[in-house]
Scaffold this motif. Structure first.
Motif, PDB file in Angstrom:
ATOM      1  N   LEU A  41       1.481  -0.944   0.244  1.00  0.00           N
ATOM      2  CA  LEU A  41       0.248   0.518   0.057  1.00  0.00           C
ATOM      3  C   LEU A  41       0.574   1.279   0.020  1.00  0.00           C
ATOM      4  O   LEU A  41       0.956   2.279  -0.838  1.00  0.00           O
ATOM      5  N   GLU A  42       1.602   0.883   0.607  1.00  0.00           N
ATOM      6  CA  GLU A  42       3.208   2.522   0.815  1.00  0.00           C
ATOM      7  C   GLU A  42       3.088   2.609  -0.639  1.00  0.00           C
ATOM      8  O   GLU A  42       3.211   4.068  -1.094  1.00  0.00           O
ATOM      9  N   ALA A  43       3.616   1.530  -1.174  1.00  0.00           N
ATOM     10  CA  ALA A  43       4.404   2.209  -2.348  1.00  0.00           C
ATOM     11  C   ALA A  43       3.410   2.011  -3.911  1.00  0.00           C
ATOM     12  O   ALA A  43       3.991   2.911  -4.152  1.00  0.00           O
ATOM     13  N   ALA A  44       1.980   2.192  -3.027  1.00  0.00           N
ATOM     14  CA  ALA A  44       1.231   2.492  -4.370  1.00  0.00           C
ATOM     15  C   ALA A  44       0.416   3.629  -4.111  1.00  0.00           C
ATOM     16  O   ALA A  44       0.020   4.343  -5.274  1.00  0.00           O
ATOM     17  N   ALA A  85      -4.620   5.774   3.903  1.00  0.00           N
ATOM     18  CA  ALA A  85      -5.486   3.955   4.192  1.00  0.00           C
ATOM     19  C   ALA A  85      -4.002   3.368   5.139  1.00  0.00           C
ATOM     20  O   ALA A  85      -2.758   3.251   4.131  1.00  0.00           O
ATOM     21  N   THR A  86      -4.412   2.488   6.029  1.00  0.00           N
ATOM     22  CA  THR A  86      -3.293   1.714   6.643  1.00  0.00           C
ATOM     23  C   THR A  86      -3.919   0.687   6.800  1.00  0.00           C
ATOM     24  O   THR A  86      -5.874   0.572   7.525  1.00  0.00           O
ATOM     25  N   VAL A  87      -3.565  -0.816   6.646  1.00  0.00           N
ATOM     26  CA  VAL A  87      -3.772  -2.068   6.314  1.00  0.00           C
ATOM     27  C   VAL A  87      -4.031  -1.840   8.396  1.00  0.00           C
ATOM     28  O   VAL A  87      -2.843  -2.134   8.624  1.00  0.00           O
ATOM     29  N   VAL A  88      -4.803  -2.172   8.927  1.00  0.00           N
ATOM     30  CA  VAL A  88      -4.623  -2.199  10.753  1.00  0.00           C
ATOM     31  C   VAL A  88      -4.949  -4.050  11.057  1.00  0.00           C
ATOM     32  O   VAL A  88      -4.374  -4.503  12.684  1.00  0.00           O
ATOM     33  N   LYS A  89      -5.544  -5.004   9.660  1.00  0.00           N
ATOM     34  CA  LYS A  89      -6.014  -6.432  10.831  1.00  0.00           C
ATOM     35  C   LYS A  89      -5.452  -7.049   9.745  1.00  0.00           C
ATOM     36  O   LYS A  89      -5.929  -6.367   8.116  1.00  0.00           O
ATOM     37  N   THR A  94      -8.497 -11.706   4.510  1.00  0.00           N
ATOM     38  CA  THR A  94      -9.186 -10.940   5.133  1.00  0.00           C
ATOM     39  C   THR A  94      -8.473  -9.672   4.868  1.00  0.00           C
ATOM     40  O   THR A  94      -7.365  -9.925   6.412  1.00  0.00           O
ATOM     41  N   LEU A  95      -8.098  -8.420   4.865  1.00  0.00           N
ATOM     42  CA  LEU A  95      -7.948  -7.240   5.761  1.00  0.00           C
ATOM     43  C   LEU A  95      -8.270  -6.319   5.425  1.00  0.00           C
ATOM     44  O   LEU A  95      -9.546  -6.136   5.496  1.00  0.00           O
ATOM     45  N   THR A  96      -8.060  -5.151   7.175  1.00  0.00           N
ATOM     46  CA  THR A  96      -9.260  -4.697   7.629  1.00  0.00           C
ATOM     47  C   THR A  96      -8.169  -3.293   7.907  1.00  0.00           C
ATOM     48  O   THR A  96      -7.269  -3.232   7.773  1.00  0.00           O
ATOM     49  N   VAL A  97      -8.390  -2.412   6.794  1.00  0.00           N
ATOM     50  CA  VAL A  97      -8.177  -1.074   6.273  1.00  0.00           C
ATOM     51  C   VAL A  97      -8.981  -0.312   7.247  1.00  0.00           C
ATOM     52  O   VAL A  97      -9.925   0.110   7.190  1.00  0.00           O
ATOM     53  N   ARG A  98      -7.989   1.140   7.973  1.00  0.00           N
ATOM     54  CA  ARG A  98      -8.359   1.917   7.848  1.00  0.00           C
ATOM     55  C   ARG A  98      -8.112   2.805   7.900  1.00  0.00           C
ATOM     56  O   ARG A  98      -7.395   3.444   6.538  1.00  0.00           O
ATOM     57  N   LEU A  99      -9.001   4.184   6.993  1.00  0.00           N
ATOM     58  CA  LEU A  99      -9.067   5.208   6.454  1.00  0.00           C
ATOM     59  C   LEU A  99      -8.775   7.143   7.480  1.00  0.00           C
ATOM     60  O   LEU A  99     -10.040   6.698   8.726  1.00  0.00           O
ATOM     61  N   GLU A 100      -7.905   7.683   6.834  1.00  0.00           N
ATOM     62  CA  GLU A 100      -8.333   8.879   7.658  1.00  0.00           C
ATOM     63  C   GLU A 100      -8.253   9.951   6.972  1.00  0.00           C
ATOM     64  O   GLU A 100      -7.552   9.521   6.159  1.00  0.00           O
ATOM     65  N   GLY A 101      -8.716  11.411   7.245  1.00  0.00           N
ATOM     66  CA  GLY A 101      -8.016  12.506   6.542  1.00  0.00           C
ATOM     67  C   GLY A 101      -9.511  12.494   5.705  1.00  0.00           C
ATOM     68  O   GLY A 101     -10.570  11.908   5.249  1.00  0.00           O
ATOM     69  N   LYS A 102      -9.217  13.306   4.585  1.00  0.00           N
ATOM     70  CA  LYS A 102     -10.013  13.838   3.953  1.00  0.00           C
ATOM     71  C   LYS A 102      -9.719  13.541   2.634  1.00  0.00           C
ATOM     72  O   LYS A 102      -8.447  13.841   2.467  1.00  0.00           O
ATOM     73  N   TRP A 109     -15.848   5.530  -1.481  1.00  0.00           N
ATOM     74  CA  TRP A 109     -15.177   5.440  -3.203  1.00  0.00           C
ATOM     75  C   TRP A 109     -13.886   5.583  -2.775  1.00  0.00           C
ATOM     76  O   TRP A 109     -13.099   4.675  -3.568  1.00  0.00           O
ATOM     77  N   ALA A 110     -13.004   5.894  -2.429  1.00  0.00           N
ATOM     78  CA  ALA A 110     -11.420   5.921  -1.869  1.00  0.00           C
ATOM     79  C   ALA A 110     -11.349   4.117  -1.104  1.00  0.00           C
ATOM     80  O   ALA A 110     -10.218   3.859  -1.408  1.00  0.00           O
ATOM     81  N   LEU A 111     -12.425   4.078  -0.089  1.00  0.00           N
ATOM     82  CA  LEU A 111     -12.695   2.192   0.086  1.00  0.00           C
ATOM     83  C   LEU A 111     -12.448   1.495  -1.174  1.00  0.00           C
ATOM     84  O   LEU A 111     -11.663   0.310  -1.189  1.00  0.00           O
TER      85      LEU A 111
END
Length: 127
Positions: A41-44, A85-89, A94-102, A109-111
């Motif tokens: 995710l960081e690389a993308a 976006a950060t993968v938290v689990k 399955t991947l659980t992703v946290r979205l933060e910010g604007k 849409w971002a998810l």
């Protein structure tokens, strides 16, 4: 003759889970998979940043209006877009992703963009 209460109808049977919705997952968290997913995710983020708002996006240069100095910063930050976006689990499927910010558009849409990214980057994983 006393009136007898009508028997209550039987509860309906629970709906079957569609085969497509079943996930073969033991539910056990996998820290190594979290690290791998976050690395991808960081690389993308430079790609996801442009137009979506995850990460800073491409660098842009501009001249300061007051001091006329040349400056550079990520394009999203120039417009107040600071989504991340950060993968938290992670489990085996399955991947659980946290979205933060604007973001440039809605959070859903971002998810969706993150889901699409992982569909290609880690086939078989559900976000």
């Amino acid at each position: 003759a006393p009136k007898h209460a009508e028997p209550e109808p039987a509860a309906p049977a629970p709906a079957a889970i569609p085969k497509a919705a079943r996930v073969d997952d033991d539910g056990k968290e996998d820290p190594a998979l979290v690290a791998k997913a976050n690395e991808l995710l960081e690389a993308a983020k430079p790609t996801l940043g442009g137009g979506i708002g995850i990460g800073g996006g491409p660098m842009v240069s501009f001249t300061g209006p007051d001091d006329k100095k040349q400056r550079s910063l990520p394009e999203n930050h120039l417009y107040g877009i600071n989504g991340d976006a950060t993968v938290v689990k992670a489990t085996s499927k399955t991947l659980t992703v946290r979205l933060e910010g604007k973001f440039w558009e809605s959070r859903s849409w971002a998810l969706g963009a993150v889901e699409s990214f992982f569909k290609d980057a880690m086939p078989g994983m559900k976000v």
